[in-house]
Write an enzyme that holds these catalytic residues in place. Sequence first.
Site, PDB file in Angstrom:
ATOM      1  N   TYR A  83       0.851  -1.190   0.000  1.00 20.28           N
ATOM      2  CA  TYR A  83       0.000   0.000   0.000  1.00 20.28           C
ATOM      3  C   TYR A  83       0.887   1.240   0.000  1.00 20.28           C
ATOM      4  O   TYR A  83       1.882   1.305   0.729  1.00 20.28           O
ATOM      5  CB  TYR A  83      -0.886   0.020   1.257  1.00 20.28           C
ATOM      6  CG  TYR A  83      -1.692   1.300   1.390  1.00 20.28           C
ATOM      7  CD1 TYR A  83      -2.987   1.385   0.876  1.00 20.28           C
ATOM      8  CD2 TYR A  83      -1.146   2.430   2.004  1.00 20.28           C
ATOM      9  CE1 TYR A  83      -3.711   2.557   0.976  1.00 20.28           C
ATOM     10  CE2 TYR A  83      -1.870   3.608   2.105  1.00 20.28           C
ATOM     11  CZ  TYR A  83      -3.152   3.663   1.594  1.00 20.28           C
ATOM     12  OH  TYR A  83      -3.856   4.830   1.681  1.00 20.28           O
ATOM     13  N   GLU A 140      -3.838   7.522  -3.662  1.00 19.83           N
ATOM     14  CA  GLU A 140      -3.778   6.231  -2.998  1.00 19.83           C
ATOM     15  C   GLU A 140      -3.500   5.160  -4.036  1.00 19.83           C
ATOM     16  O   GLU A 140      -4.220   5.050  -5.020  1.00 19.83           O
ATOM     17  CB  GLU A 140      -5.122   5.976  -2.308  1.00 19.83           C
ATOM     18  CG  GLU A 140      -5.093   4.819  -1.346  1.00 19.83           C
ATOM     19  CD  GLU A 140      -6.410   4.668  -0.601  1.00 19.83           C
ATOM     20  OE1 GLU A 140      -7.477   4.759  -1.250  1.00 19.83           O
ATOM     21  OE2 GLU A 140      -6.365   4.451   0.615  1.00 19.83           O
TER      22      GLU A 140
END
Lengths: 295, 390
Positions: free
Chosen positions: B109, B197
Amino acid sequence: MSVFVNKNSKVIFQGFTGEHATFHAQDAMSIGTHVVGGVTPGKGGSTHLGLPVFDTVAEAVAATGADVSAVFVPPPFNADALMEAIDAGIKVVVTIADGVPIHDMIRLQRYRVGKDAILIGPNTPGIITPGECKVGIMPSHIYQKGKVGIVSRSGTLNYEATEQMLALGLGISTSVGIGGDPINGTDFVTVLKAFEADPETEIVVMIGEIGGPQEVAAARWAKENMKKPVVGFVAGLAAPPGRRMGHAGAIIASEADTASAKMDAMEALGLYVARNPAHIGQTVLRAMQEQGITP
Amino acid sequence: MNIHEYQAKELLKSYGVPTPIGGVAYSDAQAAQVAEEIGGERWVVKAQIHAGGRGKAGGVKVVDTIEAVRKTTDSLIGTHLVTHQTGPEGSVVQRVWIEQASQIKKEYYLGLVIDRGTQRITIIASSEGGMDIEEVAKATPEKIIKEVVDPAIGLRDFQCRKVATAIGLKGKLMPQAVKLIKSLYRCLRDRDALQAEINPLAVVTLGEEEKLMVLDAKFNFDDNALYRQKAITEMRDLAEEDPKEVEASGHGLNYIALDGNIGCIVNGAGLAMASLDAITLHGGRPANFLDVGGGASPEKVTNACRIVLEDPNVKAILVNIFAGINRCDWIALGLIQACNALQIKVPLIVRLAGTNVEEGRKILAESGLKFITAENLDAAAAKAVAIVKG
């Protein structure tokens, strides 16, 4: 005394000749604010409202000794105007604009490191010390001299609380709007600190809203550092998660961001909490009575 | 403002960030053509809507024939995809993104956010990719790596190396990670994004080689900076937004639909929220949030009334104005104009305070129209709730 601005403050307006600046400069002068001039690039050398207009803030400071600036410059040029004011040695910079890009604010906050200017805003109604100095857009007639320091993110909710107090005979020492954006020049803690040190302020009202950690951080600071009582309210009980409620900063991103979570935390930290926006005034009155402060 | 995954990938590609080879398609025939052009043996067909949770909702499919690409696209386009983020109506799929399926070795991530506490851009990274990062943060907070960027200095290489090492991107992957994180930072800052993101950021195998690649990306941009971001503004997809909110913003109004029956017209976001709270505390249910903003003209007030009344559930309207930069006389004129132009049938409860309040109240009183006036917020909310409850 009072907080940040008083009768000795020498105020200039940036974006002086614009419609809103003109209106509020006149209103400010009508309550006794010492307005000494203004800045509108390209109009230097002229006069406006009987006061001198300068091309740059540096010239205005040199000629008038101004130490406070009310910045009515539109959002795209706002951060630059704020840096200009700080660079020129202005001590209290108040910026009204709603819609300043956040990356501009990030750079501006970095620019302020090591400089002692106080920045109030953006997206704020400004600051007023009743009867002495108004730097902003609030309706000055509801602000009567008194013992309550008020600090809020929202402008109109600040007016609302002030009017509720006025109806109960409670006046204001100084009112500070820190603004509704995610990044404010001055946060709640800085204002609480100033109120704690101000002999004219005997009780403080802090009005927050959903989103961000500021209210709870400020309540924690108050518990650890303040002798004066603090009354808290947080707007947005009825706000759905994930939706930005008008203010760029007002959004429930996590459980800690909700109005009830923040008010629960405030209460746990010993603040007086008004759970209903219509009860802010009466909560302040009750707190004053309990603390033996004469209204 | 949000954008679609395919737009985010095209944007990242322009910053030199590696993304899978792919293309966008608006029909099954076009999808088959895209798959032919990009080649390979397996393809991912991804429905393009702004909401997250597409995979679980059946909006992402891996297929291994061109015919299956065509069929899958056909089954997705035009459907209402319902995810945990869309609400019960779902979002209509207008287009799909087709890309070569990657050989994924491990998922990570990587996010960039503006942290409200430090007031700076902060990198958030984790070795636990492909999952909901909020869940990871809750269950295993030690697996969340944070690095704050000094805006005056910018993001430094050593900071990227720290992040890469902490999440386990070593050896040949480290320089790739450094380059990727720096490019993402540059993109966020140059394009006035509030959040970027990448989930997952993946190590994929291409033959013998291992490569870092962005498999999904989300961006959120600063609406206040769109005036200087023409290319980003052109990516706006109005079909993804509530048509009434779009219409309201065109009139300079901030409108959010809620599910109650008391319409609200208020100035200022804080007072607007507080008005909804007051209605709720009196046992009523607000139909909307509406902030008319500062300097509201009579026309703006009329538009606000019209937009609120487009909601058939609205049984009464609460107007709560505390004028600072606004003027109560203008608001009053706007309400009269709205009553006449829109033939408003529902009761209007009006609370005026602040700048030019006396003029405003006088205009309402002399209009001959039936306004229910209230002296303060509490009374206004109480009256509105009482009227709706009959």
